[in-house]
Structure formats: C-alpha cells, structure tokens
Scaffold this motif. Structure first.
Motif, mmCIF file in Angstrom:
data_model
loop_
_atom_site.group_PDB
_atom_site.id
_atom_site.type_symbol
_atom_site.label_atom_id
_atom_site.label_comp_id
_atom_site.label_asym_id
_atom_site.label_seq_id
_atom_site.Cartn_x
_atom_site.Cartn_y
_atom_site.Cartn_z
ATOM 1 N N PHE A 32 -0.592 -9.937 -5.215
ATOM 2 C CA PHE A 32 -0.231 -9.989 -6.635
ATOM 3 C C PHE A 32 0.405 -8.660 -7.054
ATOM 4 O O PHE A 32 1.445 -8.624 -7.705
ATOM 5 C CB PHE A 32 -1.480 -10.270 -7.480
ATOM 6 C CG PHE A 32 -1.216 -10.365 -8.950
ATOM 7 C CD1 PHE A 32 -0.874 -11.573 -9.531
ATOM 8 C CD2 PHE A 32 -1.302 -9.239 -9.766
ATOM 9 C CE1 PHE A 32 -0.621 -11.666 -10.893
ATOM 10 C CE2 PHE A 32 -1.054 -9.325 -11.130
ATOM 11 C CZ PHE A 32 -0.707 -10.542 -11.697
ATOM 12 N N GLU A 33 -0.230 -7.559 -6.656
ATOM 13 C CA GLU A 33 0.309 -6.232 -6.965
ATOM 14 C C GLU A 33 1.613 -5.976 -6.190
ATOM 15 O O GLU A 33 2.514 -5.306 -6.690
ATOM 16 C CB GLU A 33 -0.728 -5.158 -6.630
ATOM 17 C CG GLU A 33 -0.219 -3.727 -6.639
ATOM 18 C CD GLU A 33 0.323 -3.277 -7.990
ATOM 19 O OE1 GLU A 33 1.019 -2.238 -8.024
ATOM 20 O OE2 GLU A 33 0.062 -3.940 -9.012
ATOM 21 N N ASN A 37 4.924 -4.951 -8.182
ATOM 22 C CA ASN A 37 5.635 -3.724 -7.846
ATOM 23 C C ASN A 37 7.111 -4.001 -7.542
ATOM 24 O O ASN A 37 7.998 -3.235 -7.939
ATOM 25 C CB ASN A 37 4.968 -3.050 -6.638
ATOM 26 C CG ASN A 37 5.585 -1.705 -6.321
ATOM 27 O OD1 ASN A 37 5.740 -0.845 -7.176
ATOM 28 N ND2 ASN A 37 5.961 -1.515 -5.064
ATOM 29 N N TRP A 38 7.368 -5.106 -6.866
ATOM 30 C CA TRP A 38 8.766 -5.454 -6.558
ATOM 31 C C TRP A 38 9.540 -5.810 -7.820
ATOM 32 O O TRP A 38 10.734 -5.530 -7.921
ATOM 33 C CB TRP A 38 8.803 -6.598 -5.554
ATOM 34 C CG TRP A 38 8.271 -6.225 -4.204
ATOM 35 C CD1 TRP A 38 7.815 -4.998 -3.809
ATOM 36 C CD2 TRP A 38 8.118 -7.073 -3.077
ATOM 37 N NE1 TRP A 38 7.396 -5.026 -2.505
ATOM 38 C CE2 TRP A 38 7.570 -6.296 -2.026
ATOM 39 C CE3 TRP A 38 8.381 -8.419 -2.836
ATOM 40 C CZ2 TRP A 38 7.292 -6.823 -0.774
ATOM 41 C CZ3 TRP A 38 8.104 -8.949 -1.577
ATOM 42 C CH2 TRP A 38 7.567 -8.157 -0.560
ATOM 43 N N LEU A 60 9.032 -2.549 -0.760
ATOM 44 C CA LEU A 60 9.844 -3.757 -0.634
ATOM 45 C C LEU A 60 10.186 -3.993 0.832
ATOM 46 O O LEU A 60 10.878 -3.194 1.461
ATOM 47 C CB LEU A 60 11.120 -3.609 -1.463
ATOM 48 C CG LEU A 60 12.094 -4.792 -1.480
ATOM 49 C CD1 LEU A 60 11.415 -6.056 -1.993
ATOM 50 C CD2 LEU A 60 13.316 -4.465 -2.339
ATOM 51 N N ASP A 61 9.700 -5.102 1.408
ATOM 52 C CA ASP A 61 9.944 -5.370 2.824
ATOM 53 C C ASP A 61 10.366 -6.821 3.078
ATOM 54 O O ASP A 61 10.129 -7.359 4.158
ATOM 55 C CB ASP A 61 8.717 -5.019 3.667
ATOM 56 C CG ASP A 61 7.468 -5.787 3.242
ATOM 57 O OD1 ASP A 61 7.570 -6.645 2.347
ATOM 58 O OD2 ASP A 61 6.387 -5.535 3.819
ATOM 59 N N GLN A 83 5.160 -3.648 -19.728
ATOM 60 C CA GLN A 83 4.430 -2.631 -18.964
ATOM 61 C C GLN A 83 4.293 -2.986 -17.489
ATOM 62 O O GLN A 83 4.105 -2.103 -16.649
ATOM 63 C CB GLN A 83 3.035 -2.420 -19.575
ATOM 64 C CG GLN A 83 3.061 -1.721 -20.930
ATOM 65 C CD GLN A 83 3.716 -0.358 -20.870
ATOM 66 O OE1 GLN A 83 3.362 0.484 -20.031
ATOM 67 N NE2 GLN A 83 4.691 -0.139 -21.736
ATOM 68 N N MET A 84 4.360 -4.263 -17.164
ATOM 69 C CA MET A 84 4.257 -4.651 -15.755
ATOM 70 C C MET A 84 5.484 -4.196 -14.968
ATOM 71 O O MET A 84 5.460 -4.137 -13.734
ATOM 72 C CB MET A 84 4.087 -6.174 -15.622
ATOM 73 C CG MET A 84 5.366 -6.978 -15.758
ATOM 74 S SD MET A 84 5.181 -8.734 -15.388
ATOM 75 C CE MET A 84 4.575 -9.361 -16.942
ATOM 76 N N LEU A 85 6.556 -3.830 -15.673
ATOM 77 C CA LEU A 85 7.801 -3.430 -15.032
ATOM 78 C C LEU A 85 7.929 -1.921 -14.879
ATOM 79 O O LEU A 85 8.989 -1.421 -14.496
ATOM 80 C CB LEU A 85 8.995 -3.971 -15.833
ATOM 81 C CG LEU A 85 9.040 -5.498 -15.987
ATOM 82 C CD1 LEU A 85 10.205 -5.914 -16.854
ATOM 83 C CD2 LEU A 85 9.124 -6.173 -14.622
#
Length: 521
Positions: A32-33, A37-38, A60-61, A83-85
């Motif tokens: 989820f995190e 993050n992506w 990022l992979d 805020q999640m961004l």
C-alpha cells in the motif's frame, strides 16, 4: 456469450465488486505504501528523477507504463487527499488515502471483468447444459471473477494485479479469436506495465510465429515452410518496437536506460522472497536446513561458523546455503530455460491451436515459478488463472487445476497474518474451493473422478497444517526460538503439491496424441 447470458454475468461482476467494497477497511500490506510512494514520485518529480528517487525504501521498480499509470492516478488522488502525494510523507495512510487506493483497484478491475467476458465467448458449446449453473461459461466466469487468490492479494494485501491479468486474458482471448495483431499489441503493452509477464513471453512468441507468421500447414500437420509471411513478421516487429519505443524511448534519450533496467531486475535481493514462494528453491532451502541441523548434531559442522540467521531467521533475503551449493541468478536462469524448453517444443511440433498455446503458457508460468530468481508467492496466480480456461474443457486438466489452485491459494495464507483477517481468508478460501470442486465434478460427472485417493489425502492434510500453524504453534515455546517454522512448513508442503501439478501437466502435454486433422488445422 449469448445475449441471454449477460444477466448472470453482470450479476457475478456486480456481486464480486460489492464484496471488494466490503474489504476496503481490511488490513493492507507494505505494498500500500509502495504504491502511495509511486503516486507521489510520479506526481511531483520530473521524468528524469523517477527511477533515481530513493527517499523511501520502496523505490519505483516497475516498467514505465506502470509509472505513467501511477501518474494518471495521482491527478485523481489529489482531490481525495493531496498529502498522500508528498514524497516525504512516508507511511501516510489517511482514511481518504485508503479509500482512494482501494477504489482505484476496484475501478481498474473493470478491464479484468471485460477480459473474462471475452474469454467466456471463446468457449465452445460442446458441453451444453440446461441449468445455467452447469454451463462451462458460467463456471469459468466464477473461477476467474471470484478467484480467491486475486481477491486477497489485490483487495486485502493490496496490489493492482486485476487489470494486469485483464490485459493478459484479453490478449489470450484475441489470439483465440485469431485477432493476432491485437493479441500481440496487448501483450507487448502488458510487458511494459509489469515485467513479470516475461515469464510467459516464450509461449506468445512461438505461438504467433507458428500460427500467424506461417500461414499454412501440410496435410500431416507439419509446417509448410513456403507459407512464411514476411509481412506478418514485419507487423509483429513494428508492434514490439513501437510499444518499446513509447515506453523506454524517453529514458533512452535521457541516457537512463541502464538505471531503469537495474531497477527492474534487482538481483541483489536474493534467491527467495521473504515468504518463501512454494517452489523448487523452497524445497532446496529446506533440505539445506535439515542437513545443517543433522550436521550440527553429528558434529560434522562447526556451529560457530554458521550464521545465526541461517538457522533461526528462516526468511533472510540474502540466503547463503550452509551445506548445499549456493544458487546464483545465472543458475536459476539456466534451470528456468531448461524447464520451459519442452513446452515450447510441443507448441511448435505438436500444434493444437489455442488449447496448445494455453498449455504452453501455463507451463512457462509454472516453470518460471518453480526455478526463477526471487520469485514472489503471488506469482502462482500467473499459472492458476489461465489454467482455469483449460479446466472446463477436459477432466484431466480440471484435476490438475484443483490441485494447483487449492495448493497455490493456500500458500498465500501467510500474506494475511493479522487476526481479524483469519476468518475472512478461511471463509473465502472454503467458498471458492468448495465451488471449484463441486462445479467441475458436476461438469465431468460422466467421466472418472478428477482426483485419485492420494491426491485427495494430500489436499485434506492442508486442514491440520493450517490448524497447527494458526492455533497450535503460537501456543508453543517454539514460537520464540523458531518463528519461521509455520512459513517453512506451509511453503514446503505447498511446494510438493505445486511441483506435482507441474509434473502432471507436463506429462499430460508430452504424452498427448494430437489427431492429424487437428494438426493440419
């Protein structure tokens, strides 16, 4: 699918979508995190920094198309909670963030639903039934739409496998409909969304070469070499090149292609994933541990020279074997190549049309799962879902499906280790498994039993194994000293069943006789 069948399909799709909504408050994993993050990376940073940003350990992979997918989602996410961004907001999980992430998975599953609908249209009507519940198309729709593994991995654990498998199943449907260029395009796009699907690329490559680039067979089914179409090869090549250029071109221009490749193939992560995917290497690791314990008791090994993690951790990523030779990425690549080769040969020399392609696809997925480097336990779905298409066509394949699906789904149980999710995963697993057995048994009731007594005993033993791992073991003093034991037992026991299903399917494919008429077609 007939027009009259749209009602029940719509009901199945709406029903499973409602269930997914009910799972929104459930536990979610670190994935989820990862995806939050992506979202932040692609929304805030320029393209040139996407594959370099390392504020979070969850870098990022995934291939560029998935990064652009996250970028598109981020422009919707900002209306839920901006805020999640923020890249620095590590482990941010407000209610609005959870709601958005969960809904994004449910909404993108629309593609998976459409792909299942298209796959159902490819099923022939030889096994017609008056009762809608016994129709092969209905059974297939349930096995795919309500797949237990996909439900818990995407809608509890959290990932976006649904729409990715939708792309794969849609490409399979297009190949079955002889819309080869569409199928090739969809698969090429899929590879640039998630590179794990490269496992099944040999099946696509050989099938397209055999069925599309060569346009005719001789009367005995052998290849008519003069039928080779340079135009068809050129068209396929153009599709691959254009999709690759669109995906990787910007990074090639920026001189960042090596960095992207390094992110996509991180061989430093170790042979086994944290949960020990139930494959050959799980058995290999278990044998190494057993030999280490035996060697210590017999004084053949010096306990001071053995790393503590190798005996008590059980789940370290950088796993150095104590007795058996340590395995390198090259060794796993060679093993995977050798394991895939017979299925590819069968697809070329024993063509059976779409059925042969599906068999090869499943075997490629299973062979890669068995011998690949750092395989995730979730990768078993790459074999289970396409095998669903075969399970409703032949009793032999139905039996293999029941073994693989039951064992493979059970191996996903350790992903959900929180107490509130225990009754959910057990109930969903029971419902799906009971339906799979009853529906396929009813479909092939005029033929011999789908499982023999030994296979039945093996599957029944999953019940006491789960009771031991979830109830008995936590109450024992072993939990403090050997916390990895439940995962090891689950992985090793399931590895036996998956290995058996892989071998049984391989033997079935290699020994199957193909009528000359079918070869010619």
């Amino acid at each position: 699918m007939a027009a009259g069948g749209r009602g029940w399909f719509r009901a199945l799709a709406l029903g499973v979508s409602f269930l997914k909504c009910l799972l929104i408050p459930a536990y979610y994993s670190t994935d989820f995190e990862v995806h939050r993050n992506w979202l932040a990376i692609t929304h805030n940073l320029p393209l040139s920094q996407w594959y370099y940003e390392a504020t979070s350990e969850w870098t990022l992979d995934y291939p560029p198309f998935f990064a652009w997918f996250e970028y598109a989602l981020s422009h919707i996410a900002k209306y839920f909670d901006p805020q999640m961004l923020v890249v620095e907001n590590l482990n941010y999980a407000s209610r609005a963030t959870v709601l958005f992430q969960r809904l994004s998975v449910i909404f993108t599953d629309t593609l998976f639903i459409y792909a299942v609908h298209e796959c159902c249209k490819c099923i022939n009507g030889k096994r017609a039934a008056k009762d809608i519940l016994e129709k092969p198309t209905f059974i297939l729709a349930v096995l795919l739409l309500w797949n237990f593994g996909l439900l818990i991995v995407d809608h509890i654990h959290f990932q976006y496998n649904g729409f990715l498998f939708g792309l794969m199943l849609l490409s399979v449907a297009r190949l079955c409909q002889k819309r080869y260029l569409e199928g090739a395009l969809l698969f090429a796009v899929l590879l640039h969304f998630k590179h794990i699907y490269i496992y099944v690329a040999p099946a696509y490559g050989v099938y397209l070469l055999r069925s599309y680039c060569f346009t005719a067979n001789n009367a005995d089914g052998s290849l008519k070499w003069r039928s080779f179409s340079f135009l068809h090869v050129t068209l396929l090549g153009l599709i691959v090149c254009l999709v690759s250029a669109l995906s990787l071109g910007p990074f090639l221009v920026l001189g960042q292609l090596p960095q992207v490749i390094a992110r996509l193939f991180p061989f430093k992560r170790g042979l086994c994933h944290a949960y020990w995917a139930p494959n050959f290497w799980a058995l290999y690791n278990a044998v190494d541990k057993a030999l280490t314990i035996l060697g210590l008791k017999c004084n053949f090994l010096d306990g001071k020279k053995i790393p503590k993690a190798s005996m008590t951790g059980g789940l370290v990523q950088e796993f150095q074997h104590t007795v058996l030779p340590s395995v390198t990425p090259l060794a796993t690549l060679i093993c995977t190549f050798i394991a895939i080769l017979p299925s590819v040969f069968c697809l070329w020399f024993k063509p059976q049309g779409p059925r042969g392609f599906l068999q090869c696809l499943v075997l490629c997925a299973l062979s890669s799962f068995m011998f690949g480097w750092h395989v995730h336990e979730k990768a078993i779905l790459l074999a289970i879902l396409p095998l669903s298409l075969l399970s409703i066509q032949r009793a032999k394949d139905a039996g293999i499906y029941l073994i693989l699906a039951t064992t493979g789904h059970f191996s996903l149980f350790p992903l959900l280790f929180t107490p509130p999710e225990l009754p959910i995963k057990i109930l969903l697993m029971l419902l799906f498994t009971v339906y799979s057995f009853s529906s396929l048994k009813s479909l092939f009731r005029r033929e011999k039993p789908l499982l023999n007594w030994l296979e039945t005993i093996y599957l029944v033993q999953l019940v006491p194994l789960e009771i031991f791992c979830e109830i008995i073991f936590p109450l024992t003093p072993w939990k403090q000293h050997f916390p990895f034991v439940p995962l090891l037992l689950t992985s090793v026991y399931c590895a036996l069943g998956i290995t058996y299903a892989w071998l049984k399917l391989y033997i079935s494919v290699l020994t199957e006789r193909v009528p000359v008429r079918q070869k010619a077609e």
